[in-house]
Each structure stands twice: as structure tokens, then as C-alpha cells.
Design a protein around this motif. Structure first.
Motif, PDB file in Angstrom:
ATOM      1  N   LEU A  39       0.823  -1.215   0.000  1.00  0.00           N
ATOM      2  CA  LEU A  39       0.000   0.000   0.000  1.00  0.00           C
ATOM      3  C   LEU A  39       0.856   1.263   0.000  1.00  0.00           C
ATOM      4  N   ASN A  40       2.085   1.175   0.500  1.00  0.00           N
ATOM      5  CA  ASN A  40       2.962   2.342   0.564  1.00  0.00           C
ATOM      6  C   ASN A  40       3.874   2.450  -0.659  1.00  0.00           C
ATOM      7  N   TYR A  41       3.756   1.528  -1.597  1.00  0.00           N
ATOM      8  CA  TYR A  41       4.576   1.568  -2.812  1.00  0.00           C
ATOM      9  C   TYR A  41       4.109   2.719  -3.695  1.00  0.00           C
ATOM     10  N   GLY A  42       5.052   3.519  -4.152  1.00  0.00           N
ATOM     11  CA  GLY A  42       4.672   4.632  -5.010  1.00  0.00           C
ATOM     12  C   GLY A  42       5.868   5.388  -5.527  1.00  0.00           C
ATOM     13  N   GLN A  43       5.590   6.518  -6.123  1.00  0.00           N
ATOM     14  CA  GLN A  43       6.620   7.359  -6.725  1.00  0.00           C
ATOM     15  C   GLN A  43       6.519   8.764  -6.152  1.00  0.00           C
ATOM     16  N   GLN A  44       7.662   9.378  -5.908  1.00  0.00           N
ATOM     17  CA  GLN A  44       7.712  10.739  -5.388  1.00  0.00           C
ATOM     18  C   GLN A  44       8.394  11.629  -6.419  1.00  0.00           C
ATOM     19  N   PHE A  45       7.797  12.782  -6.670  1.00  0.00           N
ATOM     20  CA  PHE A  45       8.395  13.740  -7.587  1.00  0.00           C
ATOM     21  C   PHE A  45       8.068  15.138  -7.100  1.00  0.00           C
ATOM     22  N   GLY A  46       8.834  16.112  -7.581  1.00  0.00           N
ATOM     23  CA  GLY A  46       8.599  17.477  -7.132  1.00  0.00           C
ATOM     24  C   GLY A  46       9.467  18.488  -7.841  1.00  0.00           C
ATOM     25  N   ILE A  47       9.394  19.701  -7.354  1.00  0.00           N
ATOM     26  CA  ILE A  47      10.149  20.819  -7.893  1.00  0.00           C
ATOM     27  C   ILE A  47      11.292  21.122  -6.938  1.00  0.00           C
ATOM     28  N   GLY A  48      12.482  21.283  -7.464  1.00  0.00           N
ATOM     29  CA  GLY A  48      13.635  21.614  -6.636  1.00  0.00           C
ATOM     30  C   GLY A  48      14.711  20.557  -6.775  1.00  0.00           C
TER      31      GLY A  48
END
Length: 91
Positions: A39-48
Motif C-alpha cells: 500500500l505504501n509503494y509509489g513514486q515521489q516527484f517534485g520541484i527543486g
């Protein structure tokens, strides 16, 4: 008359946001449980950039402004969105 108006759109956005937050929170809580860790599997993305703690700095000489945005999409969050849409349709 249209089926959706501004009030319905606002309610939908609040319900979707609640679904994402609750789904992500449940995924975070389940990360240490072996059969629910997916359930905690995922992808993180962002600015910076990674070297500045994920922030973009705007230095104006007198004033320094820092911007940052990070989004983590997990399986729990996606399930929360699906449940929120089902709940919204029932309303």
C-alpha cells in the motif's frame, strides 16, 4: 440545467483530497506490516534539487523566497481516490 455546478465541484475536490490524504496515511501506517507493505509503494516527484532539500530559492537581495513542492503518489492514495469517487457518486 447542468448536472455539475461550482458547489458540486468544490465538494468533489474536498472529497478527493480527503481520499488521497487518508489513503496515503493508511499506506504509511501499513509500510511495516509485511502483507500490507504494498500500500505504501509509489513514486515521489517534485520541484527543486535534491541538494537544497527540494526547494528552489529566489534571492532578491533583500528578500529570499523558497519554493518547494513534493508529491508522493502511492497505491493507498490511488485506492483512496477510487473510494472517494464511489462515495461522491453515492451522495
Amino acid at each position: 440545467m447542468s448536472r455539475f455546478n461550482a458547489k458540486d465541484t468544490g465538494v468533489l475536490l474536498i472529497v478527493l483530497l480527503a481520499g488521497v490524504v487518508l489513503g496515503g496515511f493508511i499506506g504509511y501506517l501499513a509500510k511495516d506490516i509485511p502483507y500490507l507493505s504494498w500500500l505504501n509503494y509509489g513514486q515521489q516527484f517534485g520541484i527543486g534539487s535534491a541538494g537544497q532539500n527540494g526547494t528552489v530559492k529566489l534571492n532578491l537581495g533583500v528578500l529570499v523566497i523558497s519554493f518547494g513542492l513534493t508529491i508522493k503518489i502511492t497505491i493507498g492514495g490511488i485506492i483512496g481516490i477510487i473510494l472517494a469517487i464511489i462515495l461522491y457518486r453515492k451522495l
